[in-house]
Design a protein around this motif. Structure first.
Motif, mmCIF file in Angstrom:
data_model
loop_
_atom_site.group_PDB
_atom_site.id
_atom_site.type_symbol
_atom_site.label_atom_id
_atom_site.label_comp_id
_atom_site.label_asym_id
_atom_site.label_seq_id
_atom_site.Cartn_x
_atom_site.Cartn_y
_atom_site.Cartn_z
ATOM 1 N N VAL A 79 1.485 -1.520 20.591
ATOM 2 C CA VAL A 79 0.714 -0.579 21.402
ATOM 3 C C VAL A 79 0.660 0.753 20.668
ATOM 4 C CG1 VAL A 79 0.551 0.634 23.592
ATOM 5 C CG2 VAL A 79 1.430 -1.703 23.535
ATOM 6 N N LEU A 80 -0.565 1.228 20.402
ATOM 7 C CA LEU A 80 -0.742 2.529 19.755
ATOM 8 C C LEU A 80 -0.861 3.595 20.837
ATOM 9 C CD1 LEU A 80 -1.275 4.008 17.003
ATOM 10 C CD2 LEU A 80 -3.697 3.857 17.591
ATOM 11 N N LEU A 81 -0.074 4.646 20.702
ATOM 12 C CA LEU A 81 -0.136 5.782 21.617
ATOM 13 C C LEU A 81 -0.905 6.897 20.918
ATOM 14 C CD1 LEU A 81 0.796 7.070 24.291
ATOM 15 C CD2 LEU A 81 2.871 7.806 23.100
ATOM 16 N N ALA A 82 -2.007 7.327 21.507
ATOM 17 C CA ALA A 82 -2.897 8.260 20.823
ATOM 18 C C ALA A 82 -3.187 9.485 21.687
ATOM 19 C CB ALA A 82 -4.206 7.552 20.463
ATOM 20 N N ARG A 83 -3.727 10.493 21.044
ATOM 21 C CA ARG A 83 -4.143 11.722 21.737
ATOM 22 C C ARG A 83 -5.621 11.644 22.129
ATOM 23 N NH1 ARG A 83 0.114 14.391 23.907
ATOM 24 N NH2 ARG A 83 1.752 14.817 22.371
ATOM 25 N N ASP A 84 -6.181 12.791 22.515
ATOM 26 C CA ASP A 84 -7.545 12.846 23.071
ATOM 27 C C ASP A 84 -8.607 12.324 22.102
ATOM 28 O OD1 ASP A 84 -6.113 14.209 24.965
ATOM 29 O OD2 ASP A 84 -6.955 16.169 24.498
ATOM 30 N N ASN A 85 -9.639 11.737 22.690
ATOM 31 C CA ASN A 85 -10.870 11.389 21.972
ATOM 32 C C ASN A 85 -10.618 10.423 20.820
ATOM 33 O OD1 ASN A 85 -13.676 11.624 21.608
ATOM 34 N ND2 ASN A 85 -13.426 13.222 20.056
ATOM 35 N N PHE A 86 -9.817 9.419 21.060
ATOM 36 C CA PHE A 86 -9.517 8.454 20.002
ATOM 37 C C PHE A 86 -10.739 7.579 19.723
ATOM 38 C CE2 PHE A 86 -7.806 4.500 18.253
ATOM 39 C CZ PHE A 86 -6.974 4.996 17.271
ATOM 40 N N GLY A 87 -11.003 7.319 18.444
ATOM 41 C CA GLY A 87 -12.101 6.439 18.053
ATOM 42 C C GLY A 87 -13.451 7.122 17.974
ATOM 43 N N CYS A 88 -13.478 8.448 17.833
ATOM 44 C CA CYS A 88 -14.754 9.159 17.707
ATOM 45 C C CYS A 88 -15.348 8.893 16.315
ATOM 46 C CB CYS A 88 -14.557 10.654 17.933
ATOM 47 S SG CYS A 88 -13.341 11.425 16.840
ATOM 48 N N GLY A 89 -16.568 9.363 16.086
ATOM 49 C CA GLY A 89 -17.197 9.184 14.773
ATOM 50 C C GLY A 89 -18.247 8.101 14.798
ATOM 51 N N SER A 90 -18.219 7.215 13.824
ATOM 52 C CA SER A 90 -19.273 6.217 13.672
ATOM 53 C C SER A 90 -19.078 5.054 14.641
ATOM 54 C CB SER A 90 -19.275 5.683 12.238
ATOM 55 O OG SER A 90 -18.193 4.791 12.058
ATOM 56 N N SER A 91 -20.071 4.143 14.637
ATOM 57 C CA SER A 91 -20.031 2.994 15.546
ATOM 58 C C SER A 91 -19.368 1.780 14.914
ATOM 59 C CB SER A 91 -21.449 2.634 15.968
ATOM 60 O OG SER A 91 -22.225 2.285 14.832
ATOM 61 N N ARG A 92 -18.753 1.918 13.741
ATOM 62 C CA ARG A 92 -18.260 0.755 13.010
ATOM 63 C C ARG A 92 -17.269 -0.076 13.843
ATOM 64 N NH1 ARG A 92 -15.520 4.219 8.247
ATOM 65 N NH2 ARG A 92 -17.550 5.191 8.514
ATOM 66 N N GLU A 93 -17.602 -1.328 14.018
ATOM 67 C CA GLU A 93 -16.737 -2.248 14.765
ATOM 68 C C GLU A 93 -15.478 -2.580 13.965
ATOM 69 O OE1 GLU A 93 -19.013 -5.520 16.140
ATOM 70 O OE2 GLU A 93 -17.545 -6.172 17.619
ATOM 71 N N HIS A 94 -15.580 -2.365 12.642
ATOM 72 C CA HIS A 94 -14.441 -2.644 11.752
ATOM 73 C C HIS A 94 -13.187 -1.878 12.174
ATOM 74 C CE1 HIS A 94 -18.087 -3.536 9.520
ATOM 75 N NE2 HIS A 94 -17.394 -4.252 8.645
ATOM 76 N N ALA A 95 -13.358 -0.738 12.837
ATOM 77 C CA ALA A 95 -12.190 0.049 13.248
ATOM 78 C C ALA A 95 -11.324 -0.756 14.225
ATOM 79 C CB ALA A 95 -12.653 1.357 13.898
ATOM 80 N N VAL A 96 -11.976 -1.429 15.147
ATOM 81 C CA VAL A 96 -11.242 -2.275 16.095
ATOM 82 C C VAL A 96 -10.667 -3.493 15.381
ATOM 83 C CG1 VAL A 96 -11.431 -3.676 18.175
ATOM 84 C CG2 VAL A 96 -12.629 -1.488 18.029
ATOM 85 N N TRP A 97 -11.447 -4.085 14.475
ATOM 86 C CA TRP A 97 -10.955 -5.248 13.722
ATOM 87 C C TRP A 97 -9.682 -4.882 12.951
ATOM 88 C CZ3 TRP A 97 -16.217 -6.761 10.991
ATOM 89 C CH2 TRP A 97 -17.136 -7.158 11.987
ATOM 90 N N ALA A 98 -9.678 -3.694 12.336
ATOM 91 C CA ALA A 98 -8.516 -3.272 11.539
ATOM 92 C C ALA A 98 -7.274 -3.123 12.418
ATOM 93 C CB ALA A 98 -8.818 -1.965 10.820
ATOM 94 N N MET A 99 -7.456 -2.575 13.605
ATOM 95 C CA MET A 99 -6.312 -2.392 14.494
ATOM 96 C C MET A 99 -5.763 -3.724 14.975
ATOM 97 S SD MET A 99 -7.313 1.004 16.654
ATOM 98 C CE MET A 99 -5.701 0.973 17.394
ATOM 99 N N LEU A 100 -6.651 -4.650 15.310
ATOM 100 C CA LEU A 100 -6.205 -5.976 15.728
ATOM 101 C C LEU A 100 -5.553 -6.722 14.572
ATOM 102 C CD1 LEU A 100 -9.266 -6.999 17.916
ATOM 103 C CD2 LEU A 100 -6.915 -6.821 18.733
ATOM 104 N N ASP A 101 -6.138 -6.613 13.399
ATOM 105 C CA ASP A 101 -5.602 -7.324 12.238
ATOM 106 C C ASP A 101 -4.220 -6.794 11.858
ATOM 107 O OD1 ASP A 101 -6.229 -9.376 10.202
ATOM 108 O OD2 ASP A 101 -6.009 -7.714 8.790
#
Length: 214
Positions: A79-101
């Motif tokens: 479980v990643l604990l993050a601060r405000d506005n996590f995942g802002c920026g581009s629409s790249r789905e790869h960001a979620v893939w990287a976290m799951l991987d």
């Protein structure tokens, strides 16, 4: 995709606001659509002292020992604990893939960027928005105790934090159904496979010229 029902895990506290998708997975690694193999480059620019390129042997790169992801005490956190506005920026789905991987199954934050939030549900990563007071308490606990754990129950929509409290969270009913049953957009479509085939068979008899290429 993998279903999400309940889990208990330690937290990895990433104490930075406005973490964007380019920080989560830099652009040079977006050359594959396999959804796997991205975990080793998660937070690449913060994780390594040397610049990286695709297909590089990351074991030969110098790591930044001060970056939380490189702290061996947090290596089992899902479980990643993050601060405000996590995942802002581009629409790249790869960001979620990287976290799951890498091994994360959930993210706790006060707020998420809309597209990142949507991409999480399409791939089986559960984003949970909690009040700032709850996030602050969880940061305090996890930064002082790497073994501190929380339990997440999606059916009950609760995060149980030992010695802190139980927090209810909101989730769209349809997204909850998909997460509980491991249904991405393809999986949802395949639920109607028999009806789709029956319609195609009926259409072939009625309008065979539409299927002349068969």
């Amino acid at each position: 995709m993998e279903s999400f029902t309940k889990m208990t895990s330690s937290l990895l506290p990433l104490d930075r606001p406005n973490v964007d998708t380019d920080a989560i997975i830099p652009k040079q690694y977006l050359k594959s659509i396999k959804k796997s193999g991205f975990g080793v480059n998660l937070f690449d620019d913060w994780r390594y002292l040397d610049p990286g390129e695709p297909d590089q042997d990351n074991s030969q790169r110098r790591i930044d020992a001060d970056f939380i992801l490189n702290n061996p005490q947090y290596k089992n956190a899902q479980v990643l604990l993050a601060r405000d506005n996590f995942g802002c920026g581009s629409s790249r789905e790869h960001a979620v893939w990287a976290m799951l991987d890498y091994g994360f199954r959930a993210v706790l934050s006060t707020s998420f960027a809309d597209i990142f939030f949507s991409n999480c549900f399409k791939n089986g990563l559960l984003p949970i928005a909690l009040e700032k007071s709850a996030i602050d308490k969880l940061f305090e606990k996890s930064l002082n105790d790497a073994d501190y754990q929380v339990s997440i129950d999606l059916e009950k929509q609760q995060v149980v934090a030992e010695n802190i409290g139980t927090y209810d969270f909101d989730i769209d009913e349809f997204k909850k159904h998909c997460m509980l049953n491991g249904l991405d957009e393809i999986g949802i479509t395949l639920q109607y496979k028999d009806k789709i085939h029956a319609y195609e068979d009926k259409l072939k008899k009625k309008s065979p010229w539409l299927f002349a290429h068969d």
